[in-house]
Motif scaffolding. Structure first.
Motif, short mmCIF file in Angstrom:
data_model
loop_
_atom_site.label_atom_id
_atom_site.label_comp_id
_atom_site.label_asym_id
_atom_site.label_seq_id
_atom_site.Cartn_x
_atom_site.Cartn_y
_atom_site.Cartn_z
N VAL A 81 0.84 -1.20 0.00
CA VAL A 81 0.00 0.00 0.00
C VAL A 81 0.87 1.25 0.00
CG1 VAL A 81 -1.67 1.34 1.35
CG2 VAL A 81 -1.97 -1.12 1.09
N TRP A 82 1.94 1.26 0.81
CA TRP A 82 2.85 2.41 0.83
C TRP A 82 3.50 2.61 -0.54
CZ3 TRP A 82 0.96 4.71 4.56
CH2 TRP A 82 0.89 4.24 5.86
N GLU A 83 3.91 1.52 -1.18
CA GLU A 83 4.52 1.64 -2.50
C GLU A 83 3.54 2.22 -3.51
OE1 GLU A 83 7.49 1.38 -3.72
OE2 GLU A 83 8.41 0.86 -1.81
N CYS A 84 2.29 1.78 -3.43
CA CYS A 84 1.26 2.35 -4.31
C CYS A 84 1.12 3.85 -4.09
CB CYS A 84 -0.08 1.66 -4.07
SG CYS A 84 -0.18 -0.04 -4.66
N TYR A 85 1.13 4.24 -2.84
CA TYR A 85 0.99 5.65 -2.49
C TYR A 85 2.17 6.46 -3.03
CZ TYR A 85 0.57 9.79 0.54
OH TYR A 85 0.46 11.07 1.02
N LEU A 86 3.38 5.92 -2.88
CA LEU A 86 4.56 6.65 -3.33
C LEU A 86 4.63 6.73 -4.85
CD1 LEU A 86 7.15 5.14 -0.81
CD2 LEU A 86 6.23 7.47 -0.80
N ARG A 87 4.15 5.68 -5.53
CA ARG A 87 4.16 5.69 -6.99
C ARG A 87 2.95 6.41 -7.57
NH1 ARG A 87 4.61 0.09 -6.43
NH2 ARG A 87 2.59 -0.07 -7.48
N GLY A 88 1.90 6.58 -6.77
CA GLY A 88 0.67 7.17 -7.27
C GLY A 88 -0.08 6.22 -8.18
N ALA A 89 0.05 4.89 -7.90
CA ALA A 89 -0.60 3.87 -8.74
C ALA A 89 -1.41 2.94 -7.85
CB ALA A 89 0.45 3.08 -9.52
N PRO A 90 -2.56 2.45 -8.32
CA PRO A 90 -3.41 1.58 -7.49
C PRO A 90 -2.91 0.15 -7.42
CG PRO A 90 -4.42 1.90 -9.64
CD PRO A 90 -3.20 2.76 -9.62
N LEU A 91 -3.48 -0.61 -6.49
CA LEU A 91 -3.23 -2.04 -6.40
C LEU A 91 -3.76 -2.74 -7.65
CD1 LEU A 91 -4.42 -2.54 -2.72
CD2 LEU A 91 -2.08 -2.95 -3.49
N ASP A 92 -3.29 -3.96 -7.87
CA ASP A 92 -3.78 -4.69 -9.03
C ASP A 92 -5.26 -5.03 -8.84
OD1 ASP A 92 -4.03 -7.71 -8.03
OD2 ASP A 92 -2.18 -6.88 -7.19
N ASP A 93 -5.94 -5.26 -9.94
CA ASP A 93 -7.38 -5.47 -9.92
C ASP A 93 -7.79 -6.68 -9.08
OD1 ASP A 93 -7.74 -3.31 -11.53
OD2 ASP A 93 -7.82 -4.45 -13.39
N ALA A 94 -6.99 -7.77 -9.15
CA ALA A 94 -7.35 -8.98 -8.43
C ALA A 94 -7.40 -8.72 -6.93
CB ALA A 94 -6.35 -10.10 -8.75
N THR A 95 -6.46 -7.91 -6.41
CA THR A 95 -6.43 -7.61 -4.99
C THR A 95 -7.68 -6.85 -4.56
OG1 THR A 95 -4.01 -7.55 -4.97
CG2 THR A 95 -5.15 -6.43 -3.16
N VAL A 96 -8.06 -5.84 -5.34
CA VAL A 96 -9.23 -5.03 -4.99
C VAL A 96 -10.51 -5.82 -5.17
CG1 VAL A 96 -10.50 -2.92 -5.52
CG2 VAL A 96 -8.00 -2.90 -5.58
N CYS A 97 -10.62 -6.53 -6.28
CA CYS A 97 -11.85 -7.27 -6.57
C CYS A 97 -12.08 -8.39 -5.56
CB CYS A 97 -11.80 -7.85 -7.98
SG CYS A 97 -11.81 -6.60 -9.27
N GLY A 98 -11.01 -8.93 -5.00
CA GLY A 98 -11.15 -10.00 -4.02
C GLY A 98 -11.90 -9.57 -2.78
N MET A 99 -11.91 -8.27 -2.48
CA MET A 99 -12.59 -7.78 -1.29
C MET A 99 -14.08 -7.55 -1.51
SD MET A 99 -9.74 -5.30 0.51
CE MET A 99 -9.36 -4.36 -0.95
N PHE A 100 -14.56 -7.84 -2.72
CA PHE A 100 -16.00 -7.75 -2.98
C PHE A 100 -16.68 -9.07 -2.65
CE2 PHE A 100 -14.65 -4.07 -5.33
CZ PHE A 100 -15.71 -3.19 -5.19
N GLY A 101 -15.94 -10.01 -2.06
CA GLY A 101 -16.54 -11.28 -1.66
C GLY A 101 -16.58 -12.30 -2.77
N ALA A 102 -15.92 -12.01 -3.89
CA ALA A 102 -15.88 -12.96 -5.00
C ALA A 102 -14.49 -12.87 -5.63
CB ALA A 102 -16.95 -12.64 -6.03
N SER A 103 -13.58 -13.70 -5.16
CA SER A 103 -12.19 -13.58 -5.57
C SER A 103 -11.97 -13.94 -7.02
CB SER A 103 -11.31 -14.47 -4.68
OG SER A 103 -11.73 -15.82 -4.77
N ASP A 104 -12.94 -14.62 -7.66
CA ASP A 104 -12.75 -15.00 -9.05
C ASP A 104 -13.20 -13.91 -10.01
OD1 ASP A 104 -15.36 -15.34 -8.22
OD2 ASP A 104 -15.79 -16.84 -9.77
#
Length: 493
Positions: free
Chosen positions: A464-487
Motif C-alpha cells: 500500500v505504501w509503495e502504491c501511495y509513493l508511486r501514485g498507482a493503485p493495487l492490481d485489480d485482483a487484490t481489490v476485486c477480491g474484497m468484494f466477496g468474490a475472488s474469481d
C-alpha cells in the motif's frame, strides 16, 4: 551516534526506558521530560483501553506512551519510532528492514509535502531551533536545485555563446562575399557563474556540515542522502555572525529567484547563533503524531478512490435523475443532515451541515456486473479471541451502514450487483487477509445487493505504501477480491 528502535504506542516507565536506552535513571527522566514536552511521549492518566490500541499496546495509568512515528535525535542517540503494526524484527536488522524504514520516511515526506512541512511533534512547523528539519530542508533543496551561485551576463568577442547580432553589427565591419555580408569577428552573450561568491561559500559550508551531521547520526543512509563535501572552511573562517547575517540580508534584497530566496532564508536560520544552537538536552524531531492520516491517504490511492470524481466518468450508463447530475461527485450526492430552529409559529430550516465522508469508494465493472465498494481505512491493530480488542467501535460500524444506505438509490438505480463494506487495517503479510466481520443486530436486514455486515481486511502495508509513493493503485485482483468474490476480475474491453 547510537540508534534505538521503539514501537509506536510502546508504554514505559523511567526504569524501563532507562533499561532500553541504556541510561541511568536521571538521564531517563530528563529524556522523558523532554520527549513529553515535544509530544513524542504522552502520559497515561488512566488505564482505560483505546479502540486503536492493540492487545499488546495497553498502557497503565502513570506510564508514558510513544504516540509518534518518525525520528528523534536526543543527546548522543537517534530514536527511530516505527509504526505499531510492525515488530522490531521487521525494522532492526538487514537490508529489508532498512528499506522498510526508508519507505516510512518517504511516506511521511509525501504525506506532508516536504521535509519542511512534516508535522513535527510540537506541531509548530519549522522552528528556528529545529536543527534536524533545517538540516534536511537544506539538503533537500540542494538535491533539487543545486548550489547557490550568482550568474553574471557578459559579452565576449568570438565566444561560445549565442551571437548577439545587434552588438556585432554595431562594433564590427562586415565583408561581402557574393553579395552576402560576412563577419569575421562577432559578439556573443555569455553567462558567468561567480563560484567564489561569499554566499556560495556559506552554502558550501552549511551543506558540508549538514551532511557530516547526518552521517555521524547514522541517518544519511536511512533517509537516502549522499555524502556532501564541498568546503574545507571552519566556522570561524567565515567571520562573525553579525557580518554573515548582514550579507545574507543584503543579498535577499537583490535576489528575485524563488528557490534562491528560500536558500537565503534557510542560511539565515542556520547561521543565526541564537536560533540554531542546540543545547545538550534539546530534542530534534522529524515525524508525526497522526500517522493514521498517512494510512488513510495511502489507502485512497491504492484502491483507486473515485469519491471525488464526477459520476459521469465511471462508465456507467447513468439513469435519471443522476444523468442530469453527471458532473457531480459521489460526495456531493451524499445526503446532508438538516437542522430546524423551533419557532412560535412552527419551525425554520437552518441549512445543511457537513455530512459523512467515507475514506474511499470504488466503482468497478466486473465480469458479473458493476460493483460498489465503501472502504474505511483504520490504522488499528485488531486481535480476535474470546473478545475483540483494537477493533472499530459502534460509531464506525454504524457509519459504514449509513454510507451504503445513502447510496442505495444510486446502486439500485443502476443495477449494481456487488457491494463491499470494508474496514482496512495495515498488515505485515504479502497478500490481503480477511480477519473477520461484524454484524449489528439492532439494524434492520438489508436486501441485496446491500450487505448486512462489515468485513475487515488486513492489507499488505508495504505494498500500500509503495502504491501511495508511486501514485498507482493495487492490481485489480487484490481489490476485486474484497468484494466477496475472488474469481471476479475487472472486465476487459
Amino acid at each position: 551516534m547510537r540508534q534505538v528502535f521503539v514501537q509506536e504506542l510502546w508504554a514505559c516507565t523511567p526504569e524501563s526506558l532507562a533499561e532500553k536506552f541504556k541510561l541511568d535513571i536521571a538521564e531517563a527522566k530528563l529524556c522523558i521530560e523532554t520527549l513529553t514536552t515535544r509530544g513524542v511521549l504522552k502520559l497515561r492518566t488512566d488505564s482505560r483501553p483505546r479502540e486503536y490500541e492493540g492487545a499488546s499496546h495497553k498502557g497503565k495509568r502513570g506510564m508514558y506512551q510513544f504516540v509518534y512515528v518518525g525520528l528523534v535525535v536526543f543527546e548522543d542517540f537517534a530514536i527511530i519510532v516505527y509504526p505499531k503494526y510492525l515488530c522490531e524484527a521487521d525494522v532492526a536488522k538487514g537490508q529489508e528492514g532498512e528499506t522498510r524504514l526508508r519507505r516510512i520516511i518517504r511516506v511521511l515526506r509525501k504525506s506532508a509535502g516536504s521535509y519542511a512541512e512534516i508535522a513535527a511533534a510540537s506541531e509548530d512547523g519549522l522552528k528556528a531551533n529545529d536543527r534536524l528539519v533545517l538540516t534536511l530542508v537544506l539538503l533537500e533543496t540542494y538535491g533539487e536545485y543545486g548550489l547557490y551561485e550568482n550568474e553574471e551576463r557578459v559579452f565576449r568577442r568570438c565566444g561560445g555563446g549565442d551571437i548577439n547580432w545587434e552588438r556585432t553589427m554595431a562594433k564590427h565591419d562586415a565583408y561581402m562575399s557574393d553579395g552576402v555580408p560576412v563577419y569575421l569577428d562577432y559578439e556573443t552573450n555569455e553567462t558567468v557563474r561567480q563560484s567564489a561568491d561569499f554566499i556560495t561559500r556559506l552554502h558550501r559550508f552549511a551543506l558540508t556540515e549538514c551532511s557530516a551531521f547526518m552521517k555521524d547520526s547514522g541517518l544519511s543512509e536511512l533517509l537516502g542522502f549522499d555524502n556532501i563535501e564541498l568546503s574545507i572552511d571552519e566556522r570561524e573562517d567565515l567571520g562573525d555572525t553579525g557580518t554573515i547575517l548582514y550579507k545574507l540580508e543584503r543579498e535577499k534584497g537583490t535576489q528575485f529567484v524563488t528557490w534562491k530566496q528560500q536558500v537565503l532564508d534557510l542560511l539565515t536560520r542556520y547561521f543565526d547563533d541564537e536560533n540554531v544552537s542546540v543545547r545538550s538536552e534539546e530534542v530534534l524531531c522529524l515525524g508525526t503524531t497522526s500517522f493514521y492520516h498517512a494510512w488513510e491517504k495511502a489507502c485512497c490511492v491504492a484502491l483507486g478512490d473515485v469519491a471525488k470524481k464526477p459520476i459521469g466518468s465511471f462508465g456507467i450508463d447513468l439513469k435519471e435523475p443522476w444523468k442530469s447530475q453527471k458532473g457531480k461527485t459521489l460526495l456531493e450526492l451524499m445526503p446532508r443532515p438538516r437542522w430546524f430552529k423551533a419557532m412560535d409559529d412552527g419551525e425554520k430550516e437552518c441549512g445543511c451541515e457537513s455530512t459523512l465522508i467515507p475514506d474511499a469508494i470504488v466503482v468497478r465493472k466486473l465480469a458479473g456486473g458493476w460493483a460498489f465498494g465503501i472502504f474505511d481505512a483504520k490504522y488499528y491493530i485488531p486481535s480476535f479471541g474470546a473478545s475483540v480488542e483494537g477493533a472499530p467501535g459502534v460509531e464506525s460500524i454504524t457509519k459504514q451502514h449509513l454510507y451504503q444506505v445513502a447510496y442505495e438509490g444510486f446502486m439500485r438505480g443502476h443495477d449494481i450487483k456487488q457491494v463491499a463494506n470494508v474496514f482496512l487495517v495495515p498488515g505485515r503479510g504479502e497478500n490481503p487477509e480477511l480477519l473477520g466481520r461484524v454484524e449489528f443486530d439492532v439494524l434492520e436486514s438489508f436486501d441485496a445487493p446491500l450487505v448486512n455486515d462489515v468485513a475487515m481486511y488486513a492489507l499488505p502495508a508495504d505494498e500500500v505504501w509503495e502504491c501511495y509513493l508511486r501514485g498507482a493503485p493495487l492490481d485489480d485482483a487484490t481489490v476485486c477480491g474484497m468484494f466477496g468474490a475472488s474469481d471476479l476480475r475487472r472486465e476487459t474491453e
